[in-house]
Write a protein that holds these residues in place. Structure first.
Motif, PDB file in Angstrom:
ATOM      1  N   ARG A 279      65.536  43.890  40.606  1.00 38.97           N
ATOM      2  CA  ARG A 279      65.048  42.795  39.860  1.00 38.97           C
ATOM      3  C   ARG A 279      63.875  43.480  38.517  1.00 38.97           C
ATOM      4  O   ARG A 279      64.146  42.464  37.343  1.00 38.97           O
ATOM      5  N   VAL A 280      63.032  43.879  38.711  1.00 47.11           N
ATOM      6  CA  VAL A 280      61.496  44.437  38.389  1.00 47.11           C
ATOM      7  C   VAL A 280      62.607  45.500  36.741  1.00 47.11           C
ATOM      8  O   VAL A 280      62.050  45.352  35.677  1.00 47.11           O
ATOM      9  N   PHE A 282      65.598  44.782  35.945  1.00 44.26           N
ATOM     10  CA  PHE A 282      66.197  44.419  34.889  1.00 44.26           C
ATOM     11  C   PHE A 282      64.864  44.078  34.132  1.00 44.26           C
ATOM     12  O   PHE A 282      65.419  43.709  32.908  1.00 44.26           O
ATOM     13  N   ASP A 283      64.131  43.268  34.573  1.00 42.75           N
ATOM     14  CA  ASP A 283      62.657  43.422  33.596  1.00 42.75           C
ATOM     15  C   ASP A 283      62.918  43.996  32.606  1.00 42.75           C
ATOM     16  O   ASP A 283      62.215  44.031  31.656  1.00 42.75           O
ATOM     17  N   ASP A 284      62.394  44.918  33.248  1.00 40.91           N
ATOM     18  CA  ASP A 284      62.699  46.271  32.191  1.00 40.91           C
ATOM     19  C   ASP A 284      62.590  46.677  30.839  1.00 40.91           C
ATOM     20  O   ASP A 284      62.587  47.059  30.398  1.00 40.91           O
ATOM     21  N   GLU A 286      65.034  44.491  29.666  1.00 41.33           N
ATOM     22  CA  GLU A 286      65.287  43.775  28.991  1.00 41.33           C
ATOM     23  C   GLU A 286      63.799  43.885  27.742  1.00 41.33           C
ATOM     24  O   GLU A 286      64.006  43.508  26.810  1.00 41.33           O
ATOM     25  N   LYS A 287      63.224  44.892  28.171  1.00 42.48           N
ATOM     26  CA  LYS A 287      62.187  45.227  26.793  1.00 42.48           C
ATOM     27  C   LYS A 287      62.499  46.483  26.449  1.00 42.48           C
ATOM     28  O   LYS A 287      61.955  47.700  26.412  1.00 42.48           O
ATOM     29  N   SER A 318      59.445  49.481  39.274  1.00 46.86           N
ATOM     30  CA  SER A 318      60.700  49.317  39.810  1.00 46.86           C
ATOM     31  C   SER A 318      61.376  51.041  40.346  1.00 46.86           C
ATOM     32  O   SER A 318      62.262  51.168  40.469  1.00 46.86           O
TER      33      SER A 318
END
Length: 367
Positions: A279-280, A282-284, A286-287, A318
């Protein structure tokens, strides 16, 4: 992070002090290698009894445990739970990649398989098509996510057109040889009549055929007197504004990031902690600016580069790894980066030559 030279060579050892390295004799390295390889294969810790069974050496589980204690002191391995086996730390993975990883070359069949994945006549595809296919290919071969970072600055131009939006605002439409289209809006410090835009477009189109804007810009800079002699002042300003918009300065290049195969990262999860890590990650992903900055470091390497976990601030939470290599254009100039992102236990020995060869192949296709 480091540079990896493929085809059986090893990068210099890094990450540990010389005194620490001196303590790792052949037996310690072999036990450490078994721990890392078990982690890369299964993601699970391995205990002293299983290592003792697998070793060619005649060592008792107690002797293996003593070596494992020394490796822990050096910060190369750790116990995730009391009485559990051992896993490599990020420092341990870095040491393994730098000092112990054997990177071989791909076989002819493996190379042919990669080439076949681009499909028939890949040279006839647009640059974007080739790069999109490369990202998907890397994702499929690695079971991770494929990454491609590219710059459109030096695409060869078929046509440029200036369209008046407002008295001092102009839309620039740029059509590449591959059919791609880019639009930019620029502002001029005085009113622009349509005739000046037509004159500026004609002047540039007469010089653009099969060339890049950077090449045309350099030519006009060398022959500035010709620009001033052939165009009126306002048309010359439009030409210069249009060229400046695609200046070719490396740090200002428009970047495109292609990511394929994120769903692969959801496979083979071992625990809830793994799900949180993904999940982390995937957030990365997005950046995009952070990913672009990270891959930009690989552009300065002459070969494959590996980023492991918190060595890069982007992946400090992550715990992911990136294997990346630059690719080149027909002038042997680095124009982008491609690679793979996945968990720190990706198969480095397999991924490194795949990324390296795919970068070479893309460079040939873009030639």
């Amino acid at each position: 992070m480091n540079d990896i030279r493929p085809s059986g060579t090893r990068a210099p050892e890094a990450g540990l002090s010389k005194s620490g390295l001196a303590e790792l004799n052949a037996r310690s390295r072999e036990i450490f290698r078994r721990i890392v390889e078990a982690y890369l294969e299964t993601g699970e810790p391995i205990g002293s009894r299983n290592i003792a069974r697998a070793l060619q050496l005649s060592l008792s589980p107690a002797s293996v445990r003593n070596v494992m204690s020394d490796l822990e002191v050096l910060g190369l391995i750790y116990a995730p739970h009391t009485s559990a086996g051992r896993l490599p730390t990020e420092l341990g993975l870095r040491f393994f990649v730098d000092a112990l990883l054997e990177v071989g070359d791909l076989s002819p069949n493996e190379r042919q398989s990669i080439e076949a994945r681009f499909g028939p006549q890949p040279q006839q595809r647009s640059m974007e098509g080739v790069l999109d296919q490369a990202s998907s290919l890397l994702s499929g071969l690695s079971r991770g996510a494929g990454l491609v970072l590219t710059s459109k600055t030096d695409m060869r131009i078929r046509h440029i057109e200036f369209v008046r939006l407002e008295p001092r605002r102009v839309l620039i439409i740029l059509v590449g040889d591959d059919g791609s289209v880019e639009n930019r809006v620029v502002e001029i410090d005085e009113d622009i009549p349509p005739s000046a835009l037509v004159e500026a477009g004609n002047y540039l189109n007469a010089r653009l055929q099969g060339r890049t804007l950077t090449e045309v810009r350099e030519e006009i800079a060398r022959t500035r007197s010709a620009l001033e002699a052939e165009l009126d002042t306002l048309s010359a300003r439009v030409v210069e504004a249009g060229l400046a918009t695609w200046s070719g300065v490396a740090d200002d290049r428009p970047r495109t990031l292609i990511v394929r195969g994120q769903a692969n990262l959801l496979e083979d999860l071992h625990a809830l902690e793994d799900l949180e890590r993904i999940r982390v990650l995937f957030d990365d992903l997005e950046k995009k600016n952070d990913i672009i900055e990270l891959l930009g470091h690989a552009e300065r390497a002459d070969g494959v580069r590996i980023f492991i976990g918190s060595e890069n601030k982007l992946f400090s939470l992550s715990g992911s790894s990136v294997v990346a290599a630059p690719y080149r254009d027909a002038n042997d100039k680095i124009v982008g980066v491609l690679g793979v992102i996945g968990p720190t236990r990706i198969n480095y020995a397999r991924i490194v030559p795949v990324v390296d060869y795919t970068a070479q192949l893309v460079s040939r296709l873009l030639d």
